[in-house]
Scaffold this active site. Structure first.
Site: not given
Length: 137
Positions: A95, A47, A57
């Site tokens: 993650c 973004n 993940e």
């Protein structure tokens, strides 16, 4: 359903093509296997507001959770600049913590894939020692 490390690695590599990475140009794919035998996939989505990006993940794990899975067995991760996988791609700290929410760190397998047949295997405990999980609360 029995899914092998090779199959997970191949799915993760395939998912690098779905990544949206116009800023870093680092394409990551992931394939997660739930204890039920069902699998889900994800790719990183960047973004312009960098903090709003989400890793492959976490996208794969979120898809599994949305499908009703709460216990994960394994994940394969692959990635590289412009989608070219030249080295192993390890999950970031966030993650790893998300994996910890849905997996037993002693048995959850993480496959870092360069190809379907060339990968490194770790347990979550090896990559996130002394972790904090739901039972810590």
């Amino acid at each position: 359903m029995r899914t092998t490390a090779r199959e997970l690695a191949a799915k993760a590599i395939e998912m690098t093509k779905a990544a949206y990475a116009p800023y870093s140009r680092f394409h990551v794919g992931a394939a997660v296997l739930a204890a039920s035998g069902k699998g889900d996939v994800g790719a990183n989505v960047e973004n312009a507001s960098y903090g709003a990006a989400i890793c492959a993940e976490r996208n794969a794990i979120a898809a599994a959770v949305l499908a009703g899975e709460r216990k994960l067995k394994a994940i394969a991760v692959a990635g590289g600049k412009d989608g070219v996988i030249a080295d192993f791609c390890a999950p970031c700290g966030i993650c790893r913590q998300v994996m910890r929410e849905f997996a037993d760190p002693k048995t959850f397998k993480i496959y870092l894939a360069k190809s379907p047949t060339v990968y490194r295997t770790f347990t979550l405990e090896e990559l996130l020692p002394e972790s904090f999980g739901p039972e810590s609360l």
